[in-house]
Design a protein around this motif. Structure first.
Motif, mmCIF file in Angstrom:
data_model
loop_
_atom_site.group_PDB
_atom_site.id
_atom_site.type_symbol
_atom_site.label_atom_id
_atom_site.label_comp_id
_atom_site.label_asym_id
_atom_site.label_seq_id
_atom_site.Cartn_x
_atom_site.Cartn_y
_atom_site.Cartn_z
ATOM 1 N N GLU A 94 -2.946 -10.606 2.362
ATOM 2 C CA GLU A 94 -4.296 -10.053 2.487
ATOM 3 C C GLU A 94 -4.618 -9.706 3.945
ATOM 4 O O GLU A 94 -5.121 -8.634 4.249
ATOM 5 C CB GLU A 94 -5.313 -11.055 1.946
ATOM 6 C CG GLU A 94 -6.741 -10.553 2.038
ATOM 7 C CD GLU A 94 -7.738 -11.531 1.425
ATOM 8 O OE1 GLU A 94 -8.888 -11.117 1.232
ATOM 9 O OE2 GLU A 94 -7.379 -12.701 1.146
ATOM 10 N N TYR A 97 -2.797 -6.490 5.156
ATOM 11 C CA TYR A 97 -3.469 -5.259 4.732
ATOM 12 C C TYR A 97 -4.748 -5.038 5.541
ATOM 13 O O TYR A 97 -5.066 -3.920 5.929
ATOM 14 C CB TYR A 97 -3.796 -5.303 3.235
ATOM 15 C CG TYR A 97 -2.620 -5.007 2.335
ATOM 16 C CD1 TYR A 97 -1.993 -3.765 2.351
ATOM 17 C CD2 TYR A 97 -2.158 -5.957 1.440
ATOM 18 C CE1 TYR A 97 -0.929 -3.477 1.503
ATOM 19 C CE2 TYR A 97 -1.096 -5.678 0.581
ATOM 20 C CZ TYR A 97 -0.493 -4.435 0.623
ATOM 21 O OH TYR A 97 0.558 -4.155 -0.225
ATOM 22 N N GLN A 98 -5.489 -6.105 5.829
ATOM 23 C CA GLN A 98 -6.721 -5.985 6.601
ATOM 24 C C GLN A 98 -6.453 -5.493 8.023
ATOM 25 O O GLN A 98 -7.265 -4.759 8.592
ATOM 26 C CB GLN A 98 -7.464 -7.320 6.653
ATOM 27 C CG GLN A 98 -8.091 -7.724 5.348
ATOM 28 C CD GLN A 98 -8.642 -9.139 5.378
ATOM 29 O OE1 GLN A 98 -8.392 -9.917 6.293
ATOM 30 N NE2 GLN A 98 -9.392 -9.493 4.334
ATOM 31 N N VAL A 119 -3.493 -7.724 -6.848
ATOM 32 C CA VAL A 119 -4.787 -7.176 -6.429
ATOM 33 C C VAL A 119 -4.606 -6.279 -5.204
ATOM 34 O O VAL A 119 -5.147 -5.173 -5.137
ATOM 35 C CB VAL A 119 -5.783 -8.323 -6.116
ATOM 36 C CG1 VAL A 119 -7.024 -7.823 -5.427
ATOM 37 C CG2 VAL A 119 -6.122 -9.083 -7.373
ATOM 38 N N HIS A 120 -3.824 -6.735 -4.250
ATOM 39 C CA HIS A 120 -3.591 -5.982 -3.014
ATOM 40 C C HIS A 120 -2.641 -4.810 -3.239
ATOM 41 O O HIS A 120 -2.850 -3.724 -2.690
ATOM 42 C CB HIS A 120 -3.064 -6.911 -1.923
ATOM 43 C CG HIS A 120 -3.985 -8.050 -1.658
ATOM 44 N ND1 HIS A 120 -5.259 -7.888 -1.162
ATOM 45 C CD2 HIS A 120 -3.832 -9.378 -1.848
ATOM 46 C CE1 HIS A 120 -5.843 -9.070 -1.052
ATOM 47 N NE2 HIS A 120 -4.995 -9.985 -1.456
ATOM 48 N N LYS A 122 -2.226 -3.070 -5.938
ATOM 49 C CA LYS A 122 -2.958 -2.018 -6.640
ATOM 50 C C LYS A 122 -3.888 -1.262 -5.692
ATOM 51 O O LYS A 122 -4.007 -0.049 -5.770
ATOM 52 C CB LYS A 122 -3.775 -2.608 -7.789
ATOM 53 C CG LYS A 122 -2.960 -3.023 -8.970
ATOM 54 C CD LYS A 122 -3.870 -3.617 -10.042
ATOM 55 C CE LYS A 122 -3.071 -4.170 -11.193
ATOM 56 N NZ LYS A 122 -3.935 -4.798 -12.203
ATOM 57 N N ARG A 123 -4.536 -1.988 -4.824
ATOM 58 C CA ARG A 123 -5.521 -1.363 -3.920
ATOM 59 C C ARG A 123 -4.871 -0.542 -2.817
ATOM 60 O O ARG A 123 -5.304 0.550 -2.504
ATOM 61 C CB ARG A 123 -6.414 -2.437 -3.314
ATOM 62 C CG ARG A 123 -7.491 -1.876 -2.427
ATOM 63 C CD ARG A 123 -8.471 -2.913 -2.018
ATOM 64 N NE ARG A 123 -9.535 -2.285 -1.232
ATOM 65 C CZ ARG A 123 -10.430 -2.952 -0.581
ATOM 66 N NH1 ARG A 123 -10.444 -4.274 -0.619
ATOM 67 N NH2 ARG A 123 -11.347 -2.331 0.128
ATOM 68 N N TYR A 124 -3.801 -1.092 -2.212
ATOM 69 C CA TYR A 124 -3.216 -0.465 -1.023
ATOM 70 C C TYR A 124 -1.854 0.179 -1.250
ATOM 71 O O TYR A 124 -1.438 1.027 -0.476
ATOM 72 C CB TYR A 124 -3.076 -1.503 0.102
ATOM 73 C CG TYR A 124 -4.373 -2.137 0.512
ATOM 74 C CD1 TYR A 124 -5.281 -1.456 1.306
ATOM 75 C CD2 TYR A 124 -4.686 -3.429 0.115
ATOM 76 C CE1 TYR A 124 -6.474 -2.045 1.700
ATOM 77 C CE2 TYR A 124 -5.881 -4.026 0.507
ATOM 78 C CZ TYR A 124 -6.765 -3.328 1.286
ATOM 79 O OH TYR A 124 -7.941 -3.906 1.674
ATOM 80 N N TRP A 162 4.542 -2.077 3.708
ATOM 81 C CA TRP A 162 3.441 -1.124 3.632
ATOM 82 C C TRP A 162 3.416 -0.351 4.950
ATOM 83 O O TRP A 162 3.478 -0.949 6.019
ATOM 84 C CB TRP A 162 2.114 -1.841 3.404
ATOM 85 C CG TRP A 162 0.946 -0.924 3.300
ATOM 86 C CD1 TRP A 162 0.570 -0.196 2.219
ATOM 87 C CD2 TRP A 162 0.019 -0.625 4.339
ATOM 88 N NE1 TRP A 162 -0.556 0.533 2.515
ATOM 89 C CE2 TRP A 162 -0.907 0.289 3.816
ATOM 90 C CE3 TRP A 162 -0.122 -1.037 5.668
ATOM 91 C CZ2 TRP A 162 -1.959 0.807 4.556
ATOM 92 C CZ3 TRP A 162 -1.163 -0.531 6.404
ATOM 93 C CH2 TRP A 162 -2.071 0.379 5.846
#
Length: 172
Positions: A94, A97-98, A119-120, A122-124, A162
């Motif tokens: 998390e 990504y932040q 959750v992450h 899917k979002r990023y 990422w």
């Protein structure tokens, strides 16, 4: 013999596993040569030293040397590369990504099926570099795996990346 001793934040604690430098081999082709790499869970320095040998500028930090990943960020860096502490790996994911900069985290492949990570993803988004064999980690109280087994890990791992430009979701 157990692998778990003491606090996760002390040498020999349950998260004090060390990653062999060879774990970087599939990742190196995706790291631009003039990059500043941050290794925020450097432990005994195996990954950081291998990156330096490959001519990268490396900022090597660790909670054991006073830099808690959740409170500290170097002034200037381009890519984050590390094997995060196992017990708090989703919190690390998390935070990565932040931070909004490219990263590669060495995580169990099974994390693809865990809601805390999904959750992450899917979002990023996420791109994986999957190993063709299990990694032989240096384990607290046990050392490196024996040569006959070639690995002491009970799980498969992958580089979860990422922003590195791997250009496909899964690379074997």
């Amino acid at each position: 013999m157990t692998n778990y001793t003491g606090s996760i934040y002390e040498p020999g604690g349950r998260d004090a596993c060390q990653t062999p430098p060879t774990a970087l081999d599939p990742l190196l082709p995706y790291l631009p040569p003039d990059s500043i790499l941050w290794e925020p869970a450097s432990g005994e320095g195996y990954l950081a030293n291998r990156l330096r040998i490959n001519n990268y500028e490396v900022i090597s930090t660790d909670i054991l040397t006073g830099q808690n990943f959740f409170d500290y960020e170097p002034k200037s860096w381009d890519y984050l590369i590390t094997n995060p502490p196992f017990s708090i790996k989703h919190q690390w994911l998390e935070r990565c990504y932040q931070l909004g900069k490219p990263f590669a985290l060495l995580l169990p492949l099974s994390d693809l099926g865990l809601k805390g990570a999904q959750v992450h993803f899917k979002r990023y988004g996420v791109e994986l570099i999957i190993f063709d064999k299990r990694i032989n980690f240096k384990m607290p109280n046990l050392g490196w795996g024996n040569e006959e087994k070639q690995s002491n890990a009970h799980f498969a791992t992958a580089w979860f990346t990422w922003g590195l430009g791997v250009r496909q979701q899964i690379t074997f």
